[in-house]
Design a protein around this motif. Structure first.
Motif, PDB file in Angstrom:
ATOM      1  N   ARG A 147       0.865  -1.166   0.000  1.00 54.88           N
ATOM      2  CA  ARG A 147       0.000   0.000   0.000  1.00 54.88           C
ATOM      3  C   ARG A 147       0.903   1.217   0.000  1.00 54.88           C
ATOM      4  N   ALA A 148       0.600   2.165  -0.823  1.00 58.74           N
ATOM      5  CA  ALA A 148       1.428   3.362  -0.896  1.00 58.74           C
ATOM      6  C   ALA A 148       0.542   4.579  -1.093  1.00 58.74           C
ATOM      7  N   SER A 149       0.844   5.634  -0.371  1.00 58.68           N
ATOM      8  CA  SER A 149       0.095   6.882  -0.511  1.00 58.68           C
ATOM      9  C   SER A 149       0.617   7.640  -1.722  1.00 58.68           C
ATOM     10  N   VAL A 150      -0.304   8.075  -2.558  1.00 58.10           N
ATOM     11  CA  VAL A 150       0.035   8.872  -3.728  1.00 58.10           C
ATOM     12  C   VAL A 150      -0.969  10.014  -3.802  1.00 58.10           C
ATOM     13  N   SER A 151      -0.886  10.806  -4.826  1.00 53.66           N
ATOM     14  CA  SER A 151      -1.882  11.850  -5.050  1.00 53.66           C
ATOM     15  C   SER A 151      -2.136  11.976  -6.542  1.00 53.66           C
TER      16      SER A 151
END
Length: 478
Positions: A147-151
């Motif tokens: 899981r990785a936070s991106v925008s």
């Protein structure tokens, strides 16, 4: 990316080792990314070859070791080369996901490797400006359970740009990502996208690969893009009713919110040909505004509807209708609220905004323990108000902005709670969330103490329907 392919200089290197009678020297290329040498499907038209992505160079060049080195000779003769990944093979088959075609490719005979390079993304087809980056996270098929936070920094219904930052996980061109983006405070949408290019360090261009994701992207745009309206939603066959739970009501309590309310009031009236000579929305204020509860209906940060409820507390000077034509004495003998200045932004008409405004008017009136809601409306809107329990008074007045004749109507809230004269299903849809909200904060005690016999029975029936609708229907932030 379908332009004629340019070849690298690797083709001019030494001939294949097999041609010189010995096996190629084995070399290990350490992976510089987190995906740990994923299996790549190299496409040359309709045929494909399996290989391993060994490294991604700083300039975006991919180095691929093929499962069978003899395939290099076949690939060298191909007109173009594209890649997908073994992890995405089911999506490639079921959704017919296309390979991402390389801008140029070449064969390094000395190392026995295929090298491909992708061209920078050209001008996108259709992107809309966002009010700010959209927080999201990716579930990457190549790296399971990561899981990785991106925008999302740019978005359209069919493509967009995501940013993973300098310290983010590896995003590979050609890979399919499952992106979950925030839609409001408590909801998310899922986008299935394929990375097609790297625009700059940490930013990747993608295309949306299925119809469900197109509609999800449209919902995101409706909330987060100032330029994307309900008419754009309908072109994509997305019903604005899907966004009912995302419409929020904000009470005017500062200059910024007041400016938004007045702007919608001006735009909504100019749509009907009124106030054509008014350029400054602040000119629409009057002496009743300080005595009114003015509210704005917002979709994200976009103001799309407005209205106000004036509480007069028996003061006849605080009633616009009383000033002009007068109201019956029996209206004044009970507590009532006067509704006025209802307007919807032209780009969001006929899309459920009026429902949100009706609910807010009912919520305010119930909380203020009013018996009646009094309002005026143009002729063509009379049936709509009658459908929610409105009744005409034998009074007409002039519209404050256009001078046209309008009808004065009222809604008896006590009668609305205790009779079945209106369609119970429609009534529950309109006011069920309002009644359930009022019941939970005990503002209906004033009405219940006057209920007897069948009135109380009908009230309990409607209250039960309201609780059921609130539990099963869309979330309403009253």
């Amino acid at each position: 990316m379908s332009a004629p392919q340019a070849s690298f200089a690797y083709e001019a290197m030494d001939a294949p080792a097999e041609a010189r009678g010995r096996a190629p020297e084995p070399r290990f290329h350490h992976a510089v990314h987190e995906t740990h040498r994923p299996t790549v499907i190299v496409w040359t038209g309709a045929s494909f070859h399996e290989g391993t992505l060994e490294t991604e160079q700083a300039d975006g060049e991919y180095v691929i070791a093929l499962e069978r080195p003899e395939d290099l000779a076949r690939i060298k003769e191909a007109r173009r080369v594209g890649i997908t990944y073994w992890q995405d093979r089911r999506l490639v088959r079921w959704l017919r996901v296309q390979p991402v075609w390389a801008g140029s490719f070449g064969v390094d005979w000395r190392s026995g490797r295929l090298r491909v390079r992708f061209e920078p993304q050209g001008a996108p087809m259709l992107l809309y400006p966002l009010d700010g980056p959209i927080a999201a996270r990716i579930e990457q098929g190549i790296a399971p359970r990561r899981r990785a936070s991106v925008s999302l920094v740019e978005l359209g219904p069919y493509e967009g740009v995501l940013s993973v930052g300098d310290g983010g996980p590896c995003v590979l061109i050609g890979s399919v990502l499952r992106v979950r983006a925030a839609l409001g405070a408590a909801r998310e949408v899922r986008l299935l996208v394929q990375v097609v290019a790297r625009r700059r360090r940490g930013e990747y261009c993608f295309r949306v690969v299925d119809a469900r994701s197109v509609k999800a992207a449209a919902a995101l745009l409706a909330v987060r893009s100032p330029a994307f309206t309900f008419s754009n939603l309908k072109v994509l066959d997305v019903s604005p009713s899907r966004l009912d739970g995302l419409m929020a009501i904000r009470t005017v309590d500062d200059a910024e919110t007041l400016e938004a309310a007045l702007s919608v009031r001006l735009r909504g009236n100019q749509f009907f040909g009124r106030l054509s000579g008014v350029g400054d929305a602040s000119a629409l204020t009057d002496d009743l505004d300080p005595h009114a509860i003015t509210f704005v209906c917002q979709l994200g940060d976009k103001p799309i509807g407005t209205g106000r409820v004036v509480i007069n507390d028996g003061d006849r000077r605080l009633s616009e209708i009383e000033r002009e034509v007068g109201l019956p004495g029996w209206i004044w003998r009970e507590r009532f609220a006067e509704v006025s200045r209802v307007a919807i932004h032209p780009d969001y008409r006929a899309s459920g905004v009026m429902v949100a405004i009706f609910r807010e008017m009912g919520r305010i009136a119930l909380n203020m323990r009013c018996r009646y809601l009094v309002l005026d409306c143009i002729e063509k809107l009379v049936p709509m108000y009658e459908k929610i329990g409105g009744k005409r008074l034998p009074i007409t007045k002039r519209h404050p902005y256009s001078g046209e004749t309008v009808h004065v109507m009222y809604v008896d809230l006590f009668e609305s709670l205790t009779t079945l004269r209106t369609n119970p299903v429609f009534w529950t849809f309109m006011f069920g969330p309002v009644v359930d909200h009022a019941r939970r904060i005990s503002s209906l005690a004033h009405y219940r103490q006057h209920m007897r016999g069948s009135d109380a029975l009908v009230y309990h029936l409607k209250s039960g329907l309201s609780r059921l609708y609130s539990a099963l229907g869309p979330r309403w932030d009253g």
